[in-house]
Design a protein around this motif. Structure first.
Motif, PDB file in Angstrom:
ATOM      1  N   GLN A  65       0.835  -1.200   0.000  1.00 18.59           N
ATOM      2  CA  GLN A  65       0.000   0.000   0.000  1.00 18.59           C
ATOM      3  C   GLN A  65       0.873   1.253   0.000  1.00 18.59           C
ATOM      4  N   TRP A  66       1.911   1.243   0.833  1.00 17.50           N
ATOM      5  CA  TRP A  66       2.855   2.364   0.853  1.00 17.50           C
ATOM      6  C   TRP A  66       3.542   2.522  -0.503  1.00 17.50           C
ATOM      7  N   LEU A  67       3.913   1.386  -1.095  1.00 15.57           N
ATOM      8  CA  LEU A  67       4.577   1.440  -2.394  1.00 15.57           C
ATOM      9  C   LEU A  67       3.650   2.022  -3.456  1.00 15.57           C
ATOM     10  N   ALA A  68       2.384   1.661  -3.436  1.00 12.49           N
ATOM     11  CA  ALA A  68       1.437   2.190  -4.416  1.00 12.49           C
ATOM     12  C   ALA A  68       1.300   3.700  -4.279  1.00 12.49           C
ATOM     13  N   VAL A  69       1.176   4.183  -3.033  1.00 15.81           N
ATOM     14  CA  VAL A  69       1.029   5.625  -2.813  1.00 15.81           C
ATOM     15  C   VAL A  69       2.304   6.373  -3.201  1.00 15.81           C
ATOM     16  N   SER A  70       3.465   5.819  -2.782  1.00 18.34           N
ATOM     17  CA  SER A  70       4.735   6.496  -3.055  1.00 18.34           C
ATOM     18  C   SER A  70       5.056   6.511  -4.545  1.00 18.34           C
ATOM     19  N   SER A  71       4.821   5.375  -5.233  1.00 18.57           N
ATOM     20  CA  SER A  71       5.102   5.335  -6.668  1.00 18.57           C
ATOM     21  C   SER A  71       4.170   6.276  -7.442  1.00 18.57           C
ATOM     22  N   GLY A  72       2.925   6.417  -6.971  1.00 19.80           N
ATOM     23  CA  GLY A  72       2.019   7.364  -7.628  1.00 19.80           C
ATOM     24  C   GLY A  72       2.509   8.799  -7.501  1.00 19.80           C
ATOM     25  N   ALA A  73       2.944   9.142  -6.281  1.00 17.74           N
ATOM     26  CA  ALA A  73       3.467  10.495  -6.087  1.00 17.74           C
ATOM     27  C   ALA A  73       4.752  10.712  -6.892  1.00 17.74           C
ATOM     28  N   LEU A  74       5.548   9.653  -7.043  1.00 22.39           N
ATOM     29  CA  LEU A  74       6.799   9.762  -7.778  1.00 22.39           C
ATOM     30  C   LEU A  74       6.565  10.112  -9.250  1.00 22.39           C
ATOM     31  N   LEU A  75       5.409   9.732  -9.785  1.00 26.41           N
ATOM     32  CA  LEU A  75       5.117  10.035 -11.189  1.00 26.41           C
ATOM     33  C   LEU A  75       5.086  11.536 -11.458  1.00 26.41           C
ATOM     34  N   LEU A  76       4.760  12.315 -10.426  1.00 29.08           N
ATOM     35  CA  LEU A  76       4.647  13.757 -10.635  1.00 29.08           C
ATOM     36  C   LEU A  76       5.984  14.419 -10.923  1.00 29.08           C
TER      37      LEU A  76
END
Length: 443
Positions: A63-74
Motif C-alpha cells: 500500500q505504501w509502495l502504491a502511494v509512493s510510486s504514484g506520487a513519484l510520477l509527478l
C-alpha cells in the motif's frame, strides 16, 4: 464549414506548429512530489486507523509502495508528459485491480488527475497526445463497463443495499451505474479540458512575448532609422548653407585677386561681397543650430532664430539676385496653372524646390563655364505636380570635380517626397537639373 470533430482537434492544437517548452525536472517538481507523498501516506494511515481497509488483503508495504510510486510520477509530469500519463493510467488499473480501496484514496485520484492534465498540457506532438489520451479514456471506460458487466461491482452494490422501498426516479443499481459514469466523465473530461486550457494559455503567452519582442526590435530599428534620417537631413542642410556661402566667397575672392593690382575699387567691391557672404553664411548657420536646439527646448521662442525650413518658391527671386552678384545671369520663371498655386505648395515641397535651385546654381558657378542659366518652376494643382528645372549653357570646368554630396542631397530630398529626378548633360549642350514632386489631393 468545419465539423465538430475538426473544431475539437483545432482547439487542442493538433495542426498547430507551436511547441510548448518542457522544462527539466527541477525543484518545483521535487517539492510537489514530496509534498503529495507525505500527505498521501498520512491520509493512508488515518484511513487505516479508522478501519477503512477492512476488505484490503494487500500487505501494508505494498500500500505504501502504491502511494509512493504514484506520487513519484509527478516528478516527470512536465518533462515526459505522455509517458507519465500512460504510467499513471497503468498505475490506476493495477492498483484498482489489486487494492481498489487504496486506489480510491483522494490523494491518488489527484495524482492521476494531474498526470492526465499534464499530458494534455505539455505534449509537443499534439496528434500523439490525442491518440494516447483517447486510448486511456477508452480503456478506463471499458474497464468500468467490464466491472459492471462481469465483475463484482454490481453484486457489491446489491449486498450493500438494505431492503427498502424505492425513493428515487431510478432503481438503486441503475442509479449507481449512472452516477459512476457521470463522475468518471467529469473526472477525465475535467483533466482533458483543463490540460487543453493550460496549453492554449501557454501558447497565447508565447505569442504575446514573441510579438512584444518583434515590436521592441522594430522600435529599435525605427529609432535607428530616425537617427539616420535626421543625420542626413542635418547633412543636407549643412551642405546647402555652408557650400553655398563658401562657394560665393571663393568666387568673389578669386575675382578680387585678379583685379587687385589694376582695379582696386573692383577688388574692394568683391571683398565686400566676400564679407557679406561670410556674414550671411554665419547667420544661416546660427539659424540652423537654433533649429536643432528647438528639439531640446532651447531657443524655441527666440525670433532671431528663424527656421531655415521656411524658405520656399517665394524666396527664389532673392536667390537669383544673389547669383547675379556673382557674375551668373539667371532667368527665373514661375508658371502656375492656377493663380497662387506656388504659394499653396506644402512647406516641405517648397523648401525642396528652393534647396534644389540653390544647389544647382552653386554647382553652375563652381563647376561650369556657363554665363547664364534659367530656372523654371511649374505648379499644376489639377495634375497634382510641382516641377523645378535648372538649365545652363556651359561645359564642365576642368579641375573642379565636386564631392557629389549636393546631387545626393537633391535625390534624397526628392525621395522623401516621392519625386522623380533627372540630372545630367543635355544633348544640345549645357547641364540640366529637373525634379518633379507629386502633390496630394488638396481640399
Amino acid at each position: 464549414m468545419p465539423t465538430p470533430t475538426q473544431r475539437v482537434l483545432t482547439w487542442f492544437g493538433v495542426d498547430d506548429t507551436w511547441e510548448r517548452h518542457r522544462p527539466p525536472v527541477g525543484r518545483q517538481d521535487v517539492v510537489l512530489a514530496a509534498g503529495v507523498e507525505a500527505v498521501s501516506l498520512l491520509a493512508l494511515e488515518l484511513v487505516r486507523s479508522a478501519g477503512g481497509f477492512e476488505h484490503t488483503d494487500a500487505p501494508v508495504w505494498t500500500q505504501w509502495l502504491a502511494v509512493s510510486s504514484g506520487a513519484l510520477l509527478l516528478l516527470g509530469r512536465r518533462r515526459w508528459p505522455l509517458v507519465v500519463a500512460l504510467l499513471a493510467a497503468t498505475h490506476m488499473f493495477v492498483a484498482g485491480v489489486t487494492m481498489p480501496q487504496v486506489m480510491g484514496q483522494v490523494s491518488l485520484q489527484i495524482v492521476y488527475f494531474v498526470a492526465l492534465l499534464s499530458g494534455v498540457a505539455y505534449a509537443r506532438d499534439r496528434r500523439a497526445m490525442v491518440l494516447v489520451v483517447g486510448t486511456i479514456v477508452l480503456f478506463m471506460f471499458a474497464w468500468i463497463t467490464w466491472q459492471f458487466a462481469v465483475g463484482s461491482a454490481a453484486q457489491d452494490m446489491i449486498d450493500d443495499q438494505a431492503p427498502s422501498e424505492r425513493v428515487g426516479v431510478l432503481p438503486p443499481i441503475p442509479a449507481a451505474v449512472a452516477m459512476t459514469l457521470v463522475v468518471n466523465a467529469l473526472y477525465f473530461g475535467g483533466a482533458i479540458v483543463g490540460g487543453g486550457v493550460s496549453w492554449r494559455a501557454a501558447r497565447q503567452r508565447a505569442r504575446l512575448q514573441e510579438q512584444a519582442s518583434t515590436i521592441a526590435t522594430q522600435a529599435g530599428r525605427l529609432r535607428e532609422q530616425a537617427v539616420v534620417d535626421e543625420r542626413l537631413r542635418i547633412a543636407r542642410d549643412l551642405h546647402d548653407v555652408v557650400a553655398h556661402g563658401v562657394s560665393a566667397m571663393g568666387v568673389q575672392a578669386g575675382a578680387a585677386r585678379r583685379v587687385l593690382d589694376r582695379d582696386p575699387d573692383a577688388a574692394r567691391t568683391a571683398l565686400a561681397r566676400v564679407e557679406e557672404a561670410s556674414r550671411d553664411a554665419v547667420t544661416q548657420m546660427r539659424r540652423l543650430l537654433g533649429t536643432l536646439r528647438e528639439g531640446a527646448g532651447e531657443g524655441a521662442d527666440d525670433p532671431q532664430d528663424a527656421r531655415t525650413t521656411e524658405a520656399g518658391v517665394g524666396d527664389l527671386p532673392d536667390l537669383v539676385t544673389e547669383a547675379g552678384h556673382h557674375g551668373l545671369g539667371v532667368r527665373l520663371e514661375v508658371v502656375e496653372a492656377q493663380d497662387g498655386a506656388a504659394d499653396r505648395l506644402p512647406r516641405g515641397v517648397g523648401l525642396a524646390i528652393y534647396r534644389t535651385v540653390q544647389e544647382a546654381l552653386t554647382n553652375v558657378r563652381r563647376h561650369s563655364t556657363a554665363d547664364t542659366a534659367s530656372v523654371v518652376v511649374r505648379v499644376d494643382e489639377a495634375a497634382a505636380y510641382a516641377e523645378v528645372e535648372v538649365v545652363d549653357d556651359g561645359r564642365p570646368r576642368h579641375g573642379t570635380s565636386g564631392s557629389g554630396l549636393g546631387q545626393l542631397g537633391i535625390r534624397e530630398r526628392a525621395a522623401t517626397h516621392g519625386g522623380q529626378v533627372d540630372i545630367g548633360p543635355r544633348v544640345t549642350g549645357g547641364y540640366r537639373v529637373r525634379v518633379r514632386y507629386p502633390l496630394g489631393a488638396r481640399p
